[in-house]
Design a protein around this motif. Sequence first.
Motif, mmCIF file in Angstrom:
data_model
loop_
_atom_site.group_PDB
_atom_site.id
_atom_site.type_symbol
_atom_site.label_atom_id
_atom_site.label_comp_id
_atom_site.label_asym_id
_atom_site.label_seq_id
_atom_site.Cartn_x
_atom_site.Cartn_y
_atom_site.Cartn_z
ATOM 1 N N GLU A 177 9.666 1.846 22.220
ATOM 2 C CA GLU A 177 9.345 0.459 22.560
ATOM 3 C C GLU A 177 9.453 -0.434 21.334
ATOM 4 N N LYS A 178 9.736 -1.713 21.576
ATOM 5 C CA LYS A 178 9.710 -2.711 20.510
ATOM 6 C C LYS A 178 8.302 -3.277 20.463
ATOM 7 N N VAL A 179 7.735 -3.318 19.262
ATOM 8 C CA VAL A 179 6.342 -3.724 19.123
ATOM 9 C C VAL A 179 6.252 -4.923 18.181
ATOM 10 N N PHE A 180 5.475 -5.909 18.581
ATOM 11 C CA PHE A 180 5.240 -7.088 17.755
ATOM 12 C C PHE A 180 3.765 -7.144 17.386
ATOM 13 N N LEU A 181 3.501 -7.237 16.095
ATOM 14 C CA LEU A 181 2.138 -7.461 15.618
ATOM 15 C C LEU A 181 2.117 -8.840 14.967
ATOM 16 N N GLU A 182 1.185 -9.661 15.448
ATOM 17 C CA GLU A 182 1.132 -11.039 14.966
ATOM 18 C C GLU A 182 -0.067 -11.243 14.051
ATOM 19 N N CYS A 183 0.131 -12.082 13.052
ATOM 20 C CA CYS A 183 -0.935 -12.411 12.110
ATOM 21 C C CYS A 183 -0.905 -13.909 11.845
ATOM 22 N N VAL A 184 -2.080 -14.522 11.864
ATOM 23 C CA VAL A 184 -2.176 -15.956 11.611
ATOM 24 C C VAL A 184 -3.296 -16.202 10.603
ATOM 25 N N GLN A 185 -3.002 -17.056 9.613
ATOM 26 C CA GLN A 185 -4.036 -17.454 8.652
ATOM 27 C C GLN A 185 -4.165 -18.970 8.668
ATOM 28 N N ASP A 186 -5.385 -19.432 8.424
ATOM 29 C CA ASP A 186 -5.661 -20.858 8.594
ATOM 30 C C ASP A 186 -5.922 -21.595 7.292
ATOM 31 N N MET A 187 -5.528 -21.014 6.157
ATOM 32 C CA MET A 187 -5.848 -21.648 4.875
ATOM 33 C C MET A 187 -4.622 -22.071 4.092
ATOM 34 N N ASP A 188 -3.498 -22.178 4.730
ATOM 35 C CA ASP A 188 -2.302 -22.684 4.060
ATOM 36 C C ASP A 188 -1.875 -21.812 2.878
ATOM 37 N N HIS A 189 -2.155 -20.520 2.956
ATOM 38 C CA HIS A 189 -1.756 -19.603 1.880
ATOM 39 C C HIS A 189 -0.253 -19.382 1.886
ATOM 40 N N GLU A 190 0.308 -19.282 0.701
ATOM 41 C CA GLU A 190 1.743 -19.062 0.594
ATOM 42 C C GLU A 190 2.125 -17.611 0.853
ATOM 43 N N ASN A 191 1.301 -16.707 0.346
ATOM 44 C CA ASN A 191 1.645 -15.285 0.405
ATOM 45 C C ASN A 191 0.992 -14.621 1.594
ATOM 46 N N MET A 192 1.769 -13.826 2.301
ATOM 47 C CA MET A 192 1.220 -13.006 3.382
ATOM 48 C C MET A 192 1.786 -11.606 3.289
ATOM 49 N N PHE A 193 0.998 -10.644 3.773
ATOM 50 C CA PHE A 193 1.314 -9.228 3.558
ATOM 51 C C PHE A 193 1.053 -8.427 4.830
ATOM 52 N N TRP A 194 1.826 -7.368 4.988
ATOM 53 C CA TRP A 194 1.516 -6.356 5.994
ATOM 54 C C TRP A 194 1.372 -5.005 5.315
ATOM 55 N N TYR A 195 0.248 -4.321 5.636
ATOM 56 C CA TYR A 195 -0.023 -2.981 5.132
ATOM 57 C C TYR A 195 -0.244 -2.044 6.310
ATOM 58 N N ARG A 196 -0.051 -0.776 6.038
ATOM 59 C CA ARG A 196 -0.583 0.219 6.962
ATOM 60 C C ARG A 196 -1.562 1.090 6.199
ATOM 61 N N GLN A 197 -2.569 1.521 6.912
ATOM 62 C CA GLN A 197 -3.628 2.308 6.288
ATOM 63 C C GLN A 197 -3.753 3.627 7.021
ATOM 64 N N ASP A 198 -3.610 4.704 6.282
ATOM 65 C CA ASP A 198 -3.693 6.050 6.853
ATOM 66 C C ASP A 198 -4.667 6.872 6.039
ATOM 67 N N PRO A 199 -5.398 7.767 6.687
ATOM 68 C CA PRO A 199 -6.383 8.584 5.977
ATOM 69 C C PRO A 199 -5.755 9.319 4.798
ATOM 70 N N GLY A 200 -6.403 9.212 3.647
ATOM 71 C CA GLY A 200 -5.921 9.916 2.465
ATOM 72 C C GLY A 200 -4.787 9.230 1.732
ATOM 73 N N LEU A 201 -4.209 8.199 2.334
ATOM 74 C CA LEU A 201 -3.070 7.506 1.707
ATOM 75 C C LEU A 201 -3.422 6.078 1.287
ATOM 76 N N GLY A 202 -4.614 5.626 1.627
ATOM 77 C CA GLY A 202 -5.002 4.269 1.249
ATOM 78 C C GLY A 202 -4.186 3.222 1.974
ATOM 79 N N LEU A 203 -4.012 2.090 1.322
ATOM 80 C CA LEU A 203 -3.217 1.000 1.882
ATOM 81 C C LEU A 203 -1.824 1.033 1.275
ATOM 82 N N ARG A 204 -0.835 0.981 2.119
ATOM 83 C CA ARG A 204 0.555 0.960 1.642
ATOM 84 C C ARG A 204 1.243 -0.302 2.141
ATOM 85 N N LEU A 205 1.894 -0.976 1.219
ATOM 86 C CA LEU A 205 2.518 -2.251 1.530
ATOM 87 C C LEU A 205 3.839 -2.044 2.259
#
Lengths: 112, 114
Positions: free
Chosen positions: B17-45
């Motif tokens: 399947e094609k999956v869309f994950l949406e993220c919205v921020q309300d503070m006019d920030h320039e930088n945005m990031f997506w991470y995945r978090q898995d047990p034992g692996l921490g956060l990976r960009l």
Amino acid sequence: QQQVKQSPQSLIVQKGGISIINCAYENTAFDYFPWYQQFPGKGPALLIAIRPDVSEKKEGRFTISFNKSAKQFSLHIMDSQPGDSATYFCAAINNAGNMLTFGGGTRLMVKP
Amino acid sequence: DVKVTQSSRYLVKRTGEKVFLECVQDMDHENMFWYRQDPGLGLRLIYFSYDVKMKEKGDIPEGYSVSREKKERFSLILESASTNQTSMYLCASSFSGTSGTKQFFGPGTRLTVL
């Protein structure tokens, strides 16, 4: 290749004790070092942060110690409480804010 | 207060399947990031964006793409979901000020791919 190494992976501390989590980095382009606290089911929340021009920063029971020459920094939680039980991540960010690397995380449990 | 919201807290999808994950921020920030978090692996960009229509690969971009058509919105796309993409996905936004860079996270989306 992990640019920020964090230890220990898990930590158990008695209530009232001191929790210490250590991180080491390699890239000298990093110039801002935040710590995040994450409770189960929640996203990480910024806890405390330090820049390399100071060796220590304290906010309440939380203190960051920074050793620029060794490229190491640590989080100390004084008088640890059961409510501090969470996963803690250190991170390192460059000046532009677009190069950010996290440590692997430390799961802290404070026993009552 | 800075607010970073993610469209779903929990999502179950099927392989391919094609999956869309949406993220919205309300503070006019320039930088945005997506991470995945898995047990034992921490956060990976996975990907980050420093401006509208700009994107940069992170550490693990394979199998993912992103879209930033508006400053406040950063979408993560899984073109053909696979079981190894089952994970917690975290969106974040940041700004750099005189006291350093502050990054704020959304609550996360736990994606299960069957």
